[in-house]
Design an enzyme around this catalytic site. Structure first.
Site, PDB file in Angstrom:
ATOM      1  N   LYS A  69      57.521  41.768  51.054  1.00  0.00           N
ATOM      2  CA  LYS A  69      58.637  41.125  50.334  1.00  0.00           C
ATOM      3  C   LYS A  69      58.976  39.784  50.979  1.00  0.00           C
ATOM      4  CE  LYS A  69      62.129  40.631  47.443  1.00  0.00           C
ATOM      5  NZ  LYS A  69      63.257  41.522  47.212  1.00  0.00           N
TER       6      LYS A  69
ATOM      7  N   LYS B 169      69.853  35.930  53.065  1.00  0.00           N
ATOM      8  CA  LYS B 169      69.592  37.157  53.813  1.00  0.00           C
ATOM      9  C   LYS B 169      68.076  37.388  53.921  1.00  0.00           C
ATOM     10  CE  LYS B 169      69.253  40.808  51.710  1.00  0.00           C
ATOM     11  NZ  LYS B 169      68.853  42.100  51.133  1.00  0.00           N
TER      12      LYS B 169
END
Lengths: 286, 286
Positions: A168, A236
């Site tokens: 990811k 984030k």
């Protein structure tokens, strides 16, 4: 099969819905109880008041939360109640380090843990076409695969624990470069007085093509930044990649720079804008 | 129709070939005479020793050269011999400023000038599927359109003189961001021990997708940089964009940085590598 689903945000809510539509018996938990009640009403499921209550008797536990501390808190609360032999699949985009730690901790209790962040966004969650990148033991991924197919178009076992999260991160690194390049292109086009529709027509079939160009070039030129995945969340994700890069020794100069550009967007009040808002800080002034 | 073609490099050679195959009478000029002789032999055309000789009697003049000075030298030599009423279409990626200057100069002599850089690379030139982005008067673009269809899949009139070059700059700015993001993703994946085939399988269908990912992600991971469009040429294109940005007031922070990264690739001897070689400078060392 009894399944627990922890976290009913913009992703988890429709994902849990797809599981219910596939005939599974779903028990949901969400920090804001109004959301879990609404979900239970819409899908004839059961909403409970704690993670521990949700996971009792569940063969599969899915979580889709915000950041590392949320995952630690929610799965920490659930841990004592998870059945030996169950599989926990965490769809949160969180750190690879946390994934490895949780896999070790649950593994010691005979519970499988799969880090399984997704891509495809809110639209992918709603249409059930997410891509799921899985880290953990192959057997655990296989045991969760059929259930995940309720909301996923691709489910890929990337490697051992943490590899789902690392994959990811690769995805987000690619997107950071694409979006900043596209932002500079759109900004330059505007400063040059080009007609963006004609530019798109000329270049969108070639080597500059990207999903982001197909879907965001024109809206960036219009200054519309209300397409989901927010700058706050992207920061984030980039933090996770940049932190991991400190330990694996990789160099991410443009990702680090784009992270700072997103900090600038946040400082201008754009933290809830979508990630294509990078272009707004390039607007010509004075 | 008699057509002159000036410049038979990896792009011009096959482009002129497509024109010949469409039945036009082609007269070619190339600085290195061996190439124009070879072309004339292969396509039953005529090779001549100067730009001026090539353009005599031509209704259309195409050029596909290296950089601004080449265009100025070749078209400067041709200028006195170009027929009033002819159209010059310059496929070189050159500066918008030069395009505006040449359009004014030729316009004053009743000669049309279209700046018409292409994208699609050597493969696009060979298969006749280039995208052509045109700047100049619409009527001049239309008069050249049928001929260009011999080698182009898309021919878009972007706007007035210089807008073809500006559009090409937008294309290159997008590519610079995409390639550096992809390079960082591939580099990070390698440093993390990920299997690049699985990563590609998981993320290539989503928001990180790009033509470059589809075609270069795996070859970047393998360290293969022999796919055409060279770093030396990309630096020229980025120079054009960065110079133009000084006058139109736009900010191109990542393009400027990637240009410096390409300077580093050149310093390592990689000027002839293709543009995906950005990843080579990120290799983990010591």
């Amino acid at each position: 099969m009894k399944i627990a689903f922890l976290g009913l945000g913009v992703m988890g809510f429709p994902m849990a819905g797809h599981l219910a539509a596939h005939g599974h018996e779903i028990c949901v938990y969400n920090r804001t109880a109004a959301k879990s009640s609404a979900w239970a009403k819409a899908h004839r499921g059961v909403a409970v008041a704690s993670p521990a209550k949700a996971v009792v008797g569940a063969a599969l536990v899915f979580s889709c939360l915000g950041d590392d501390p949320d995952v630690e808190a929610v799965l920490g609360d659930a841990a004592p109640a998870v059945a030996r032999g169950a599989i926990i699949v965490d769809h949160t985009t969180a750190s690879p380090a946390l994934a490895r730690r949780l896999a070790a901790r649950f593994g010691a209790s005979g519970i499988g843990f799969v880090d399984a962040p997704v891509s495809g966004g809110q639209a992918g969650a709603e249409t059930g076409k997410l891509s799921v990148m899985c880290g953990g033991e192959a057997a655990n991924v296989e045991r969760a695969r059929t259930a995940m197919e309720a909301y996923a178009a691709r489910i890929v076992h990337i490697g051992p624990s943490g590899h789902g999260q690392l994959c990811k991160a690769v995805n987000q690194l690619c997107i950071a470069g694409i979006l900043q390049g596209l932002a500079e292109g759109v900004h330059f086009a505007g400063a040059s007085g080009l007609d963006i529709d004609r530019v798109f027509e000329a270049i969108s079939g070639g080597a500059a093509r990207s999903w982001q160009m197909d879907n965001r070039m024109k809206t960036m030129a219009e200054g519309r930044f209300d397409f989901g995945f927010a700058v706050d969340w992207m920061r984030k994700d980039l933090r996770i990649a940049l932190e991991e890069a400190r330990s694996n020794g990789s160099q991410l100069p443009v990702a680090a720079l784009v992270d700072q550009f997103y900090a600038d967007v946040q400082a201008r009040g754009g933290g809830r804008f979508d990630t294509s808002s990078l272009v707004m800080r390039l607007k010509k002034r004075c």
